[in-house]
Design a protein around this motif. Structure first.
Motif, PDB file in Angstrom:
ATOM      1  N   THR A 109     -28.915  33.904 -40.552  1.00  0.00           N
ATOM      2  CA  THR A 109     -29.436  34.818 -39.329  1.00  0.00           C
ATOM      3  C   THR A 109     -28.978  34.342 -37.891  1.00  0.00           C
ATOM      4  O   THR A 109     -28.681  35.010 -36.895  1.00  0.00           O
ATOM      5  CB  THR A 109     -30.918  34.967 -39.428  1.00  0.00           C
ATOM      6  OG1 THR A 109     -31.126  35.637 -40.768  1.00  0.00           O
ATOM      7  CG2 THR A 109     -31.536  35.895 -38.425  1.00  0.00           C
ATOM      8  N   ALA A 112     -25.427  34.975 -37.165  1.00  0.00           N
ATOM      9  CA  ALA A 112     -25.389  36.446 -36.860  1.00  0.00           C
ATOM     10  C   ALA A 112     -25.940  36.741 -35.552  1.00  0.00           C
ATOM     11  O   ALA A 112     -25.067  37.611 -34.617  1.00  0.00           O
ATOM     12  CB  ALA A 112     -26.017  37.128 -37.971  1.00  0.00           C
ATOM     13  N   LEU A 124     -26.552  37.208 -47.362  1.00  0.00           N
ATOM     14  CA  LEU A 124     -27.543  37.506 -46.699  1.00  0.00           C
ATOM     15  C   LEU A 124     -28.937  36.657 -46.965  1.00  0.00           C
ATOM     16  O   LEU A 124     -29.002  36.273 -48.195  1.00  0.00           O
ATOM     17  CB  LEU A 124     -28.009  39.026 -46.598  1.00  0.00           C
ATOM     18  CG  LEU A 124     -26.860  39.779 -46.043  1.00  0.00           C
ATOM     19  CD1 LEU A 124     -27.383  41.635 -46.068  1.00  0.00           C
ATOM     20  CD2 LEU A 124     -26.204  39.439 -44.885  1.00  0.00           C
ATOM     21  N   ALA A 128     -35.896  38.953 -44.347  1.00  0.00           N
ATOM     22  CA  ALA A 128     -35.471  39.100 -42.912  1.00  0.00           C
ATOM     23  C   ALA A 128     -36.458  40.297 -42.263  1.00  0.00           C
ATOM     24  O   ALA A 128     -36.820  41.236 -43.059  1.00  0.00           O
ATOM     25  CB  ALA A 128     -34.217  39.649 -42.930  1.00  0.00           C
ATOM     26  N   GLU A 132     -34.300  41.027 -37.663  1.00  0.00           N
ATOM     27  CA  GLU A 132     -33.137  40.453 -38.096  1.00  0.00           C
ATOM     28  C   GLU A 132     -32.248  41.334 -39.039  1.00  0.00           C
ATOM     29  O   GLU A 132     -31.058  40.977 -39.008  1.00  0.00           O
ATOM     30  CB  GLU A 132     -33.831  39.259 -38.905  1.00  0.00           C
ATOM     31  CG  GLU A 132     -34.537  38.153 -38.225  1.00  0.00           C
ATOM     32  CD  GLU A 132     -35.551  37.498 -38.870  1.00  0.00           C
ATOM     33  OE1 GLU A 132     -36.081  36.487 -38.094  1.00  0.00           O
ATOM     34  OE2 GLU A 132     -35.563  37.478 -40.050  1.00  0.00           O
ATOM     35  N   THR A 133     -32.987  42.057 -39.575  1.00  0.00           N
ATOM     36  CA  THR A 133     -31.938  43.126 -40.517  1.00  0.00           C
ATOM     37  C   THR A 133     -31.179  43.806 -39.673  1.00  0.00           C
ATOM     38  O   THR A 133     -30.014  43.861 -40.167  1.00  0.00           O
ATOM     39  CB  THR A 133     -33.103  44.054 -41.206  1.00  0.00           C
ATOM     40  OG1 THR A 133     -34.072  43.297 -42.095  1.00  0.00           O
ATOM     41  CG2 THR A 133     -32.203  45.062 -42.151  1.00  0.00           C
ATOM     42  N   LEU A 136     -28.263  41.636 -38.926  1.00  0.00           N
ATOM     43  CA  LEU A 136     -27.488  41.251 -40.136  1.00  0.00           C
ATOM     44  C   LEU A 136     -26.729  42.485 -40.626  1.00  0.00           C
ATOM     45  O   LEU A 136     -25.820  42.490 -41.508  1.00  0.00           O
ATOM     46  CB  LEU A 136     -28.375  40.415 -41.358  1.00  0.00           C
ATOM     47  CG  LEU A 136     -28.987  39.416 -41.201  1.00  0.00           C
ATOM     48  CD1 LEU A 136     -30.334  39.126 -42.025  1.00  0.00           C
ATOM     49  CD2 LEU A 136     -28.146  38.262 -41.127  1.00  0.00           C
ATOM     50  N   ILE A 139     -22.697  42.365 -40.658  1.00  0.00           N
ATOM     51  CA  ILE A 139     -22.133  41.510 -41.729  1.00  0.00           C
ATOM     52  C   ILE A 139     -21.977  42.280 -42.950  1.00  0.00           C
ATOM     53  O   ILE A 139     -22.848  43.036 -43.511  1.00  0.00           O
ATOM     54  CB  ILE A 139     -23.004  40.215 -42.186  1.00  0.00           C
ATOM     55  CG1 ILE A 139     -23.489  39.444 -40.761  1.00  0.00           C
ATOM     56  CG2 ILE A 139     -22.445  39.341 -43.127  1.00  0.00           C
ATOM     57  CD1 ILE A 139     -24.455  38.319 -41.125  1.00  0.00           C
ATOM     58  N   PRO A 141     -22.296  42.274 -46.766  1.00  0.00           N
ATOM     59  CA  PRO A 141     -22.915  41.430 -47.695  1.00  0.00           C
ATOM     60  C   PRO A 141     -22.276  40.983 -48.906  1.00  0.00           C
ATOM     61  O   PRO A 141     -21.560  41.705 -49.413  1.00  0.00           O
ATOM     62  CB  PRO A 141     -24.286  42.230 -47.989  1.00  0.00           C
ATOM     63  CG  PRO A 141     -23.716  43.654 -47.737  1.00  0.00           C
ATOM     64  CD  PRO A 141     -22.899  43.500 -46.488  1.00  0.00           C
ATOM     65  N   THR A 154     -21.408  30.458 -46.236  1.00  0.00           N
ATOM     66  CA  THR A 154     -22.843  30.943 -46.213  1.00  0.00           C
ATOM     67  C   THR A 154     -23.280  30.857 -47.409  1.00  0.00           C
ATOM     68  O   THR A 154     -22.780  31.167 -48.581  1.00  0.00           O
ATOM     69  CB  THR A 154     -23.064  32.314 -45.671  1.00  0.00           C
ATOM     70  OG1 THR A 154     -22.075  33.123 -46.518  1.00  0.00           O
ATOM     71  CG2 THR A 154     -22.674  32.362 -44.082  1.00  0.00           C
TER      72      THR A 154
END
Length: 307
Positions: A109, A112, A124, A128, A132-133, A136, A139, A141, A154
């Motif tokens: 996070t 990101a 991920l 979150a 935060e979602t 994210l 990205i 996933p 990650t």
């Protein structure tokens, strides 16, 4: 090779211990210091893990990195509270110098939020917030335990982070050293591609996915109803499928995985029994000790004395 480990308040202690152990064991097996590690914190001050264990940084500034080969951000939930002004510049300079940027759990996070994962594929975090979602969402996933993508590494917390670091060691130095470290730490079958480690053999892909979910949530066990929902099954359907495929109930499989991890931590780390209990998701040290003794024939303190 030089590694910088950056901790955020509330970091998972199991992940921290595993990362330090992987580096220590690799150096010991090689008979020389293959990897150096410097510890920093997001705040520049001592930070406490989710379990209340305080760790102090080796340095408190964000001066230019001396040729970092790997920079790891390790964080738990709610990692965005106090990001310092110099952190992004530090990470960008490490990247420009050819270093790999890694984020484990909440560290993903942070990367990101600093726009360092835009357009990348990544694992991920397990939890979150709404804010935060949104961050994210930039990205792509990955459903693997860990993910390498163009200089980004990650993973989720705990075991997956240990596997991710071993995969990096295999890439930059020697796959054989990585395999030996995995064997020494009882991490199971080492995989360099991010796929799930060998668990009780499951030909059924649904059960393999169940095991992967369990492995990534040893310290914060997911309710069985939630795991069944993740697999698009009812709890009853999952129990029947698991009994047929593995000869055990899902609850029994989950407990076995947690206790095997606990036994490794008792043998190979200096964590207290209380910390091991928390790291493997037990509600109290007493319930952990009872389960541990039932599984291994001796309580954890006695087993450690026998080693």
């Amino acid at each position: 090779m030089h590694i910088c480990l950056i901790l955020a308040p509330g970091f998972p202690i199991l992940t921290y211990v595993l990362l330090r152990e992987v580096i220590s064991r690799a150096n010991t097996l090689a008979g020389r210091a293959l990897f150096s590690i410097e510890l920093r914190t997001v705040t520049g001050t001592p930070v406490s893990s989710l379990d209340g264990i305080e760790i102090s940084p080796d340095r408190t500034d964000w001066e230019d990195p001396p040729g970092w080969d790997l920079v790891i951000l390790c964080a738990g939930s709610s990692p965005l509270g106090r990001l310092p002004m110099g952190l992004r510049g530090f990470l960008m300079r490490a990247q420009t110098a050819g270093g790999t940027l890694a984020g484990f759990d909440g560290g993903v996070t942070i990367l990101a939020a600093l726009n360092l994962l835009d357009g990348f594929q990544a694992v991920l975090p397990s939890e979150a917030s709404e804010e935060e979602t949104e961050i994210l969402s930039r990205i792509a996933p990955s459903d693997q335990l860990f993910c390498f993508d163009r200089g980004r590494l990650t993973a989720a917390t705990g075991l997956a982070a240990g596997d991710a670091l071993l995969a990096w060691v295999a890439r930059v130095h020697d796959p054989e050293i990585a395999r030996q470290v995995s064997d020494k730490l009882s991490l199971g079958h080492f995989r360099s591609d991010g796929d799930a480690r060998h668990l009780p053999r499951a030909e059924d892909p649904v059960l393999a996915r169940m095991q992967s979910i369990m492995v990534t949530h040893l310290g914060d066990p997911r309710p069985m109803d939630q795991i069944a929902s993740d697999l698009e099954l009812s709890p009853k359907q999952l129990r029947l499928r698991c009994r047929k495929g593995l000869g055990q109930t899902p609850t029994q499989v989950y407990l076995k995985l947690r206790l095997e991890r606990a036994e490794q931590l008792v043998r190979d780390t200096v964590l207290s029994v209380e910390d091991v209990a928390q790291a493997t998701g037990f509600a109290s040290p007493s319930s952990f000790t009872r389960s541990f003794k039932s599984r291994f024939g001796a309580p954890p303190r006695q087993l450690r004395q026998m080693i």
